[in-house]
Scaffold this motif. Structure first.
Motif, PDB file in Angstrom:
ATOM      1  N   THR A  95       0.825  -1.212   0.000  1.00 39.91           N
ATOM      2  CA  THR A  95       0.000   0.000   0.000  1.00 39.91           C
ATOM      3  C   THR A  95       0.856   1.258   0.000  1.00 39.91           C
ATOM      4  O   THR A  95       0.535   2.239  -0.681  1.00 39.91           O
ATOM      5  CB  THR A  95      -0.920   0.005   1.236  1.00 39.91           C
ATOM      6  N   VAL A  96       1.951   1.229   0.736  1.00 41.89           N
ATOM      7  CA  VAL A  96       2.795   2.420   0.867  1.00 41.89           C
ATOM      8  C   VAL A  96       3.852   2.503  -0.236  1.00 41.89           C
ATOM      9  O   VAL A  96       4.027   3.539  -0.875  1.00 41.89           O
ATOM     10  CB  VAL A  96       3.471   2.444   2.254  1.00 41.89           C
ATOM     11  N   LEU A  97       4.541   1.398  -0.493  1.00 45.27           N
ATOM     12  CA  LEU A  97       5.682   1.459  -1.416  1.00 45.27           C
ATOM     13  C   LEU A  97       5.264   1.654  -2.868  1.00 45.27           C
ATOM     14  O   LEU A  97       6.072   2.128  -3.684  1.00 45.27           O
ATOM     15  CB  LEU A  97       6.528   0.186  -1.290  1.00 45.27           C
ATOM     16  N   ALA A  98       4.031   1.307  -3.201  1.00 48.34           N
ATOM     17  CA  ALA A  98       3.588   1.473  -4.588  1.00 48.34           C
ATOM     18  C   ALA A  98       3.609   2.935  -5.020  1.00 48.34           C
ATOM     19  O   ALA A  98       3.700   3.233  -6.215  1.00 48.34           O
ATOM     20  CB  ALA A  98       2.184   0.896  -4.762  1.00 48.34           C
ATOM     21  N   SER A  99       3.537   3.847  -4.044  1.00 40.38           N
ATOM     22  CA  SER A  99       3.576   5.274  -4.373  1.00 40.38           C
ATOM     23  C   SER A  99       5.001   5.824  -4.371  1.00 40.38           C
ATOM     24  O   SER A  99       5.220   6.984  -4.708  1.00 40.38           O
ATOM     25  CB  SER A  99       2.726   6.062  -3.369  1.00 40.38           C
ATOM     26  N   ILE A 100       5.977   4.986  -4.002  1.00 41.54           N
ATOM     27  CA  ILE A 100       7.375   5.427  -3.925  1.00 41.54           C
ATOM     28  C   ILE A 100       8.195   4.888  -5.088  1.00 41.54           C
ATOM     29  O   ILE A 100       9.065   5.571  -5.627  1.00 41.54           O
ATOM     30  CB  ILE A 100       7.997   4.987  -2.584  1.00 41.54           C
ATOM     31  N   ALA A 101       7.935   3.633  -5.477  1.00 40.55           N
ATOM     32  CA  ALA A 101       8.707   3.002  -6.550  1.00 40.55           C
ATOM     33  C   ALA A 101       7.777   2.147  -7.411  1.00 40.55           C
ATOM     34  O   ALA A 101       6.640   1.849  -7.018  1.00 40.55           O
ATOM     35  CB  ALA A 101       9.832   2.156  -5.968  1.00 40.55           C
ATOM     36  N   VAL A 102       8.272   1.727  -8.565  1.00 49.70           N
ATOM     37  CA  VAL A 102       7.486   0.908  -9.494  1.00 49.70           C
ATOM     38  C   VAL A 102       7.496  -0.541  -9.010  1.00 49.70           C
ATOM     39  O   VAL A 102       8.580  -1.126  -8.820  1.00 49.70           O
ATOM     40  CB  VAL A 102       8.066   0.975 -10.922  1.00 49.70           C
ATOM     41  N   PRO A 103       6.320  -1.139  -8.758  1.00 49.17           N
ATOM     42  CA  PRO A 103       6.276  -2.535  -8.309  1.00 49.17           C
ATOM     43  C   PRO A 103       7.069  -3.459  -9.229  1.00 49.17           C
ATOM     44  O   PRO A 103       7.116  -3.256 -10.443  1.00 49.17           O
ATOM     45  CB  PRO A 103       4.784  -2.859  -8.340  1.00 49.17           C
ATOM     46  N   TYR A 104       7.690  -4.461  -8.643  1.00 54.23           N
ATOM     47  CA  TYR A 104       8.499  -5.482  -9.310  1.00 54.23           C
ATOM     48  C   TYR A 104       9.868  -4.969  -9.777  1.00 54.23           C
ATOM     49  O   TYR A 104      10.708  -5.748 -10.192  1.00 54.23           O
ATOM     50  CB  TYR A 104       7.766  -6.111 -10.513  1.00 54.23           C
ATOM     51  N   VAL A 115      12.372  -2.360   4.401  1.00 53.17           N
ATOM     52  CA  VAL A 115      11.280  -2.386   5.381  1.00 53.17           C
ATOM     53  C   VAL A 115      11.504  -3.525   6.376  1.00 53.17           C
ATOM     54  O   VAL A 115      11.340  -3.353   7.592  1.00 53.17           O
ATOM     55  CB  VAL A 115       9.915  -2.547   4.677  1.00 53.17           C
ATOM     56  N   ALA A 116      11.888  -4.691   5.864  1.00 51.95           N
ATOM     57  CA  ALA A 116      12.152  -5.828   6.750  1.00 51.95           C
ATOM     58  C   ALA A 116      13.304  -5.529   7.692  1.00 51.95           C
ATOM     59  O   ALA A 116      13.251  -5.869   8.883  1.00 51.95           O
ATOM     60  CB  ALA A 116      12.459  -7.071   5.908  1.00 51.95           C
ATOM     61  N   LEU A 117      14.344  -4.873   7.178  1.00 54.53           N
ATOM     62  CA  LEU A 117      15.513  -4.555   8.008  1.00 54.53           C
ATOM     63  C   LEU A 117      15.158  -3.555   9.103  1.00 54.53           C
ATOM     64  O   LEU A 117      15.546  -3.731  10.272  1.00 54.53           O
ATOM     65  CB  LEU A 117      16.620  -3.990   7.117  1.00 54.53           C
ATOM     66  N   VAL A 118      14.389  -2.515   8.752  1.00 53.51           N
ATOM     67  CA  VAL A 118      14.008  -1.506   9.740  1.00 53.51           C
ATOM     68  C   VAL A 118      13.040  -2.107  10.766  1.00 53.51           C
ATOM     69  O   VAL A 118      13.159  -1.847  11.975  1.00 53.51           O
ATOM     70  CB  VAL A 118      13.374  -0.278   9.040  1.00 53.51           C
ATOM     71  N   ALA A 119      12.096  -2.909  10.303  1.00 57.20           N
ATOM     72  CA  ALA A 119      11.164  -3.570  11.230  1.00 57.20           C
ATOM     73  C   ALA A 119      11.937  -4.487  12.176  1.00 57.20           C
ATOM     74  O   ALA A 119      11.635  -4.556  13.377  1.00 57.20           O
ATOM     75  CB  ALA A 119      10.115  -4.360  10.456  1.00 57.20           C
ATOM     76  N   VAL A 261      10.573   4.671   4.628  1.00 56.59           N
ATOM     77  CA  VAL A 261       9.927   3.410   5.018  1.00 56.59           C
ATOM     78  C   VAL A 261       9.662   3.315   6.518  1.00 56.59           C
ATOM     79  O   VAL A 261       9.180   2.280   6.991  1.00 56.59           O
ATOM     80  CB  VAL A 261      10.783   2.205   4.574  1.00 56.59           C
ATOM     81  N   LEU A 262       9.955   4.364   7.276  1.00 53.26           N
ATOM     82  CA  LEU A 262       9.787   4.286   8.730  1.00 53.26           C
ATOM     83  C   LEU A 262       8.344   4.006   9.130  1.00 53.26           C
ATOM     84  O   LEU A 262       8.077   3.180  10.004  1.00 53.26           O
ATOM     85  CB  LEU A 262      10.269   5.587   9.389  1.00 53.26           C
ATOM     86  N   SER A 263       7.403   4.705   8.499  1.00 50.32           N
ATOM     87  CA  SER A 263       5.999   4.537   8.896  1.00 50.32           C
ATOM     88  C   SER A 263       5.490   3.140   8.568  1.00 50.32           C
ATOM     89  O   SER A 263       4.817   2.501   9.385  1.00 50.32           O
ATOM     90  CB  SER A 263       5.124   5.591   8.215  1.00 50.32           C
ATOM     91  N   VAL A 264       5.827   2.643   7.365  1.00 46.43           N
ATOM     92  CA  VAL A 264       5.353   1.306   6.989  1.00 46.43           C
ATOM     93  C   VAL A 264       6.045   0.233   7.825  1.00 46.43           C
ATOM     94  O   VAL A 264       5.418  -0.760   8.223  1.00 46.43           O
ATOM     95  CB  VAL A 264       5.555   1.064   5.471  1.00 46.43           C
ATOM     96  N   ALA A 265       7.350   0.437   8.148  1.00 49.68           N
ATOM     97  CA  ALA A 265       8.045  -0.514   9.016  1.00 49.68           C
ATOM     98  C   ALA A 265       7.431  -0.515  10.416  1.00 49.68           C
ATOM     99  O   ALA A 265       7.303  -1.564  11.051  1.00 49.68           O
ATOM    100  CB  ALA A 265       9.534  -0.167   9.094  1.00 49.68           C
TER     101      ALA A 265
END
Length: 570
Positions: A95-104, A115-119, A261-265
């Motif tokens: 939901t969040v990253l789709a507005s930041i970069a192109v999926p895939y 996101v995984a690393l920050v989480a 990515v802080l908010s999504v993490a």
């Protein structure tokens, strides 16, 4: 002395990993191995499906069931919890990253790893500060609502791909409207494939709860696609899937990407914290195992770090995968090691055939995952027990569906905290009366509701603090006015009160003075040591009278009776 002799005297507490990973019973080992193979058969198609939700290459889903599951099996405390890809966190990230970069795209995949690393870092900080208790503050009610909302988003979001339609814009309502608008353009062969997958998976589930229907559907679809070259008929297929082990290393990002990515993490952190702890706790209670939520935080943090460094996305404790292993008889981390071994074989030898898999098959599997997340039974149970909490669950689900997943998780946390605060702010109150069987019962104030002639026993169900002090005093006054009989003694049963702050102490002082002006004596019963010390420090013991503070209700009523008789004799 042999190794076996050295270890024979060690307890489970001393060798938690040894006991968990290497059971000594040969039949137990075989059962755990078979449970791990069962999880691989059911879980591999699922984690491939999660990549459609988070919009990363199919291979990244397989990676979540390799290193992360191994790392948690070694470092986590739970012998049962399976850590891998999860639909809720996948939706949050997409939901969040789709507005930041192109999926895939490579950048998008790198950001999902970040996101995984920050989480993981947040989970490690939670362990360092011993914040495992925070899991208790996300109530089951709003968690059911949150996951139901995620399930609706996931399921309806796959309808277009199941029908072979182009993907619409991001956003649940926009995408759903786009799908219905283009229904006449349905690719009927894709729709037929989706129906066949639905039939196989649902039919297999009727045969056995964890029948590998999804695996059977995937294998069959790959065979048919390869044999008849379905891509030439307009059916979209997965395409090339790289084989081999994941490339290890930090995500290809910069420090400037971390704030993005802080908010999504943070949202993923909350869901991981709540869902993993709830699942671990449930199975620990079921089997009488030890459960250390803080040690699990280390396992989850390292599992997410392993995910980030192996090119995949955030992982979470999965209730469904844990249930699969449990139902198959798995009782230790050996089952998880067996699953990772099976996934390793797939990575090394079976990624080639995956390139022929139709997208409609994965979309259908994801649709079924979403449907399973819609907890209608949980909602029905909540509705039957508490309509007010049911409304909170529905509000959370609606927020996820119509506003956004991040907003939904934020609302879930806020509602859970407000629900907790409300229990202390407006606790249960009652008066105590003695029934003919000589037992004390809590009832609402009313005519004739006296403990003894002229005596009201008032019970307050929470600690006294600034927010509920006025409510406490108001209910105490009402307990006197509602009885319609002369009252000379108000007994505060403090059995549920363990603390009183300064503001509440001032309110109690004012209440005592008001009662004294009305010739009503305030007496305290069931006062524990800690509460008595606080009353002493605030000078309340002296104001109320040390001879009117009692350890038990029996002592209190006995003293009142003796003083009343003494007054009458004069």
């Amino acid at each position: 002395m042999s190794v076996s002799q050295k270890t024979s005297g060690l307890t489970r507490r001393q060798l938690p990993l040894f006991q968990g990973i290497v059971p000594l019973d040969r039949s137990r080992i075989l059962t755990d191995l078979m449970a791990g193979i069962t999880l691989a058969a059911v879980g591999v198609p699922e984690v491939m499906g999660y990549t459609k939700i988070i919009e990363t290459p199919v291979i990244t889903g397989l990676y979540t069931m390799f290193l992360p599951i191994l790392v948690f099996a070694i470092f986590g405390s739970s012998r049962h919890l399976v850590v891998a890809a999860d639909s809720a966190t996948a939706v949050i990230v997409a939901t969040v990253l789709a507005s930041i970069a192109v999926p895939y795209s490579p950048r998008y995949v790198a950001l999902t790893a970040l996101v995984a690393l920050v989480a993981g870092g947040m989970l490690l900080l939670a362990r360092l500060f011993r914040l495992g208790f925070l899991t208790d503050f996300l109530s089951r009610t709003v968690l059911v609502g949150f996951l139901t909302g995620v399930g609706i988003q996931v399921a309806f979001g796959q309808l277009g791909s199941m029908l072979g339609l182009e993907k619409g814009e991001h956003g649940f309502l926009v995408n759903l409207f786009f799908t219905f608008q283009h229904l006449p353009e349905t690719h009927w062969l894709s729709a037929i494939i989706s129906l066949c997958v639905l039939g196989i998976v649902i039919g297999g589930h009727r045969i056995a709860n964890h029948f590998p229907g999804a695996l059977l559907a995937v294998a069959g679809a790959i065979a048919v696609s390869f044999a008849f070259h379905l891509e030439k008929t307009g059916i979209r297929i997965v395409g090339e899937v790289p084989g081999g082990l994941p490339r290890l290393g930090l995500p290809d990002v910069s420090w400037s990407d971390v704030p993005l990515v802080l908010s999504v993490a943070g949202s993923c952190f909350i869901v991981i914290l709540a869902q993993s702890a709830a699942t671990s706790r449930a199975y620990a209670l079921r089997y009488g195992d030890r459960f250390d939520e803080n040690r699990d935080l280390v396992g989850l943090a390292l599992a997410n770090a392993a995910a980030a460094c192996s090119g995949t996305f955030v992982v979470n404790g999965s209730p469904t995968k844990t249930a699969i292993v449990d139902t198959a008889g798995g009782r230790s981390q050996l089952a998880h090691l067996a699953t990772a071994t099976m996934v390793l074989l797939v990575l090394l030898f079976l990624t080639g055939p995956l390139s022929h898999l139709p997208n409609a098959v994965l979309a259908t599997i994801v649709f079924l995952i979403g449907v399973k997340l819609i907890d209608y039974r949980g909602l029905a149970e909540i509705h039957g027990k508490s309509p007010e909490e049911f409304r909170l669950a529905i509000l959370t689900a609606a927020t996820v569906v119509f506003i956004g997943v991040e907003e939904g998780i934020l609302l879930a946390v806020v509602l859970s905290l407000l629900q907790h605060v409300r229990h202390g702010y407006r606790p249960h109150t009652a008066v105590l009366v003695r029934h003919p069987d000589d037992q004390w019962r809590m009832v609402r104030p009313g005519p004739g509701k006296l403990a003894e002639p002229g005596v009201v026993v008032y019970w307050f169900g929470a600690d006294l603090y600034y927010a509920n002090a006025n409510y406490f005093a108001e209910r105490a006054r009402r307990s006197l006015t509602d009885v319609q009989a002369p009252v000379h003694w108000l007994v505060l049963d403090a059995g549920a009160i363990t603390a009183i702050d300064c503001s509440a102490g001032s309110t109690l002082k004012e209440l005592q003075q008001e009662l004294a002006a009305r010739d009503v004596h305030l007496v305290l019963a069931h006062v524990n040591v800690d509460l008595r010390a606080q009353l002493d420090r605030q000078g309340l013991s002296e104001i109320i009278g040390t001879n009117r503070i009692f350890d038990t209700l029996r002592e209190c009523l006995g003293a009142i009776k003796a003083q009343t008789l003494e007054g009458n004799s004069k």
